[in-house]
Design an enzyme around this catalytic site. Structure first.
Site: not given
Lengths: 396, 391
Positions: A129, A198
């Protein structure tokens, strides 16, 4: 002039942003360009000279199209439509992220785009990322308009350095020489038992970074409009989607429209209380509102949409009318959007408040997996009803 | 052959671990010996007298600027400085091998690259003094230069964050089919950052035309290279990513020029990344916040400053070609010193940026909250003694 304006607490409507003034179609808000401090205030045209709505849910009166025109679409597809239109219109727009190309994206937001625009413009990246966010920033500084997809917003914590030190700061530290027109987007929020890592609310962490803009979509209509606006903006914009809203269906216009990044959305006009919310909580608030309306209350519901900066013009006009504020958010109690919004309301509208601005938030815990526990960490419609009633009955 | 998706490899019945290091370190390419003489069998690149003299001028100007501005910090005239001493040849020769369309993403010890491209002494000085004439509008620390015009991206302190940027820029160049590449610099320390790994892998996988130039100068502040990595430096990692790589003597201007020229050609023509590990030595302290005698000997520093000085080495080669003389040297050193001091004095006299520049460029236009904050600040300043910001 600035000092005088401050003394009177003059509010000006949504200012600037290169996305405004272009093709737009948002009849529920009158849209204006930047007006100098002390300039004329503008009123929302749908609320002027109209009797108050009796419905809890935003019905056809505030919908932008009649039942016959427009097309029905799911939220993920509305995002995709906005992205596709911008990619067709401007060849410098490109997308990068994990599985966005041939796979079409984990939530199908980029479905079909690699086939249409080629895999250079819809780029599959290895798993890093920080790297592809940095790459998106570098490409943006050299003339492309990049859309960086985080498969889950939580993963963007790995890209925090690039987002804060580079996306947020380089326009400033370079003396305005380099701009970073990057859009960073992806699903966040609490889902259905996705586990703590998450289920994060990244808007909490990024809201402090100077140089960033943040918006949160909640309906297919605003998802498409905000996606287009974010891409056209020259500032780095984070677009927060919610993992549980991708299959929301709505009828949206066939004509092109772009929304204003800095604008809040008046979902339901009312006079008793101002409820400020965004993303998934908007729908919980509307659900609660059904019951509240049946019980005779008249809440004004605003989806703030713009998380950084806040649309204090819309919010302020509402508070001046109702004198009571409830913020309903998914962020945790500490350091969330609600915390900052309360501070901004106290700073700007103290004189108009009958009581302290209230806030319903999640607790300061990682989101647990077990369904019952998870539900307990997210604000539920029942809680909203109880809180509003307490506030309107003067119990708090 | 086994056909796993991860690798197409022949099989073997012998279990044999690959040793951590090859029998010999990757050899280091050089053209000139330590005394500036061309080695036997060397293939001197095409560097004519005017190019060579220009390179030398830039190296001397860089050296002069560094020593004077370092002293200026010591005298309290600027708050911070860091030098390129020992890496002048690497800076200038690599820059000379690039074109002005190649986009540079520096770490912070590459002022010579910017100087080669045409950043003036005044521009350097203005940034160091953070005055209103500086391109950065007084927002960054000294030496954090940036010039959009010269394709030199504004320096950001965190280590190695520029590496993925370079890959992104290269990807853009590839899309536009430009005759240009991205070039990014970093040190031996920077190669340990996650961004290094990520950028290398991405560049190789996406086939981006980017040059990764590692200035292996032996130290990351106080951490010596032997404590930074256990492999054979940075060059060997290229193979790990499927990337072409080379190790070169970073203190040999000709070798650097030749290697970077060839690497650039490969990158632009084949749209592939190249890793160049330039071996060199950081003669100066890490910065004005460091005293390197704490972790290395004075003798070591003196040795590299004198005997192994890359500028002197290049000068000797120039002299051997009768392109440079003692008189030229005296004249250049004198002129350079005068120009640098003049630039410094001019920059010091200029005003600092106005208060309005505190709030501009955070976004493309000023949002409401910043307008309010500016109003509050001006109000505060007007009510207080003039020792606060000027206007």
């Amino acid at each position: 002039m600035a000092a005088a304006a401050m003394a009177q607490k003059v509010l000006v409507p949504c200012s600037s942003s290169s996305s405004c003034g272009k093709v737009q179609f948002s009849p529920s808000r009158v849209h204006t360009q930047a007006i100098a401090f002390g300039g004329e205030l503008s009123q929302s045209s749908s609320r002027k000279n109209k009797s108050l709505a009796l419905k809890a849910v935003a019905g056809e009166t505030s919908a932008p199209v009649t039942a016959k025109s427009g097309h029905e679409i799911l939220l993920f597809d509305a995002l995709r439509e906005g992205l596709e239109e911008e990619m067709a219109r401007d060849p410098t727009v490109c997308v990068m992220g994990e599985d966005v190309g041939h796979y079409g994206g984990s939530y199908k937001v980029t479905k079909g785009l690699a086939e249409k625009f080629g895999d250079l413009r819809v780029l599959d990246t290895p798993i890093c990322e920080n790297s592809f966010t940095g790459m998106g920033i570098g490409a943006a500084m050299t003339g492309l308009r990049t859309v960086v997809e985080g498969m889950n917003m939580g993963f963007l914590l790995l890209a925090y350095n690039q987002i804060s030190n580079n996306a947020g700061m380089l326009h400033y530290t370079s003396g305005g020489q380099f701009k970073i027109p990057v859009v960073i987007r992806g699903p966040g929020g609490v889902g259905k038992q996705l586990g703590a890592e998450h289920s994060q609310r990244l808007e909490s962490y990024f809201q402090s970074v100077p140089g960033l803009q943040m918006v949160a979509c909640s309906t297919p209509y605003n998802a498409k409009g905000l996606m287009k606006a974010a891409i056209r903006s020259d500032n780095p914009v984070i677009l927060y989607e919610h993992v549980l809203l991708y299959n929301l269906k709505e009828r949206i216009p066939d004509e092109e429209y772009v929304l204003c990044l800095e604008e809040a959305e008046l979902v339901r006009p009312g006079k008793d209380i101002t409820i400020l919310t965004y993303s998934r909580m908007r729908h919980f608030v509307l659900q609660a509102a059904k019951t509240l309306v049946e019980r005779g209350y008249d809440p004004e519901i605003i989806d703030i949409r713009s998380l950084k900066p806040f649309d204090l013009f819309t919010i302020g006009n509402s508070i001046k009318k109702t004198h009571k504020v409830l913020i309903v958010e998914e962020c945790m109690r500490t350091g969330g959007i609600g915390a900052s919004l309360r501070a901004a309301i106290v700073d700007n509208f103290w004189d108009f408040l009958d009581g302290r601005p209230e806030c319903l938030s999640s607790q300061d815990v990682p989101t647990p997996y077990a369904a019952t526990l998870e539900d307990a960490t997210v604000v539920q419609p029942a809680q909203i009803i109880v809180k509003v009633e307490q506030m309107l009955q003067g119990l708090i | 052959m086994l056909d796993f998706p991860g690798a197409k490899a022949a099989f073997t019945s012998r279990m044999e671990f690959i040793s951590p290091n090859a029998a010999e370190a990757v050899p280091c390419f050089r053209i000139l010996d330590d005394l500036g003489r061309a080695l036997d069998g060397s293939d001197i690149p095409e560097v004519d007298s005017s190019l060579a003299v220009k390179m030398y001028h830039t190296m001397v100007r860089l050296q002069t600027f560094d020593s004077i501005f370092y002293e200026a910090q010591r005298q309290g005239r600027i708050s911070f400085y860091l030098t390129n001493i020992g890496e002048e040849a690497l800076n200038v020769a690599s820059a000379a091998a690039l074109t002005k369309d190649d986009v540079v993403f520096p770490q912070y010890r590459e002022h010579g690259v910017l100087m080669w491209r045409g950043f003036t002494l005044d521009e350097f000085a203005n940034q160091c003094f953070s005055n209103e004439a500086g391109h950065g509008k007084g927002r960054q620390m000294p030496i954090h230069y940036g010039s959009e015009k010269l394709n030199y991206f504004t320096i950001s302190s965190p280590i190695a964050t520029q590496l993925p940027h370079a890959v992104g820029a290269a990807y853009g160049l590839k899309m536009d089919r430009k005759n240009a590449c991205a070039v990014t610099y970093f040190g031996d320390g920077g190669s340990s950052e996650g961004d290094f790994h990520a950028a290398c892998n991405f560049a190789a996988v996406l086939e981006a035309p980017v040059l990764f130039v590692c200035r292996n100068n032996g130290y990351a502040i106080s951490t010596p290279a032997c404590e930074q990595y256990k492999g054979d430096g940075i060059v060997v990692r290229g193979r790990g990513y499927g990337m072409t790589s080379i190790r070169v003597d970073g203190n040999d201007a000709l070798a650097v020029f030749k290697a970077v020229s060839a690497a650039r050609k490969l990158a632009v023509e084949q749209s592939k990344p190249v890793l160049i590990e330039a071996m060199t030595y950081r003669v100066g302290h890490h910065s004005t916040s460091d005293d390197s005698t704490k972790y290395r000997s004075g003798e070591e520093i003196a040795h590299w400053r004198s005997v192994r000085d890359p500028v002197l080495r290049f000068r000797r080669w120039l002299e051997s070609n009768a392109w440079w003389s003692v008189e030229d040297e005296k004249e250049l050193r004198g002129a350079a010193r005068k120009e640098v001091i003049s630039a410094m004095n001019q920059a010091e006299k200029k005003n600092k940026p106005p208060l309005s520049e505190l709030f501009t460029d955070v976004y493309d236009t000023l949002p409401r909250n910043l307008l309010e904050q500016e109003a509050t600040l001006r109000d505060t300043v007007s009510k207080n003694p003039p020792s606060l910001a000027p206007h």
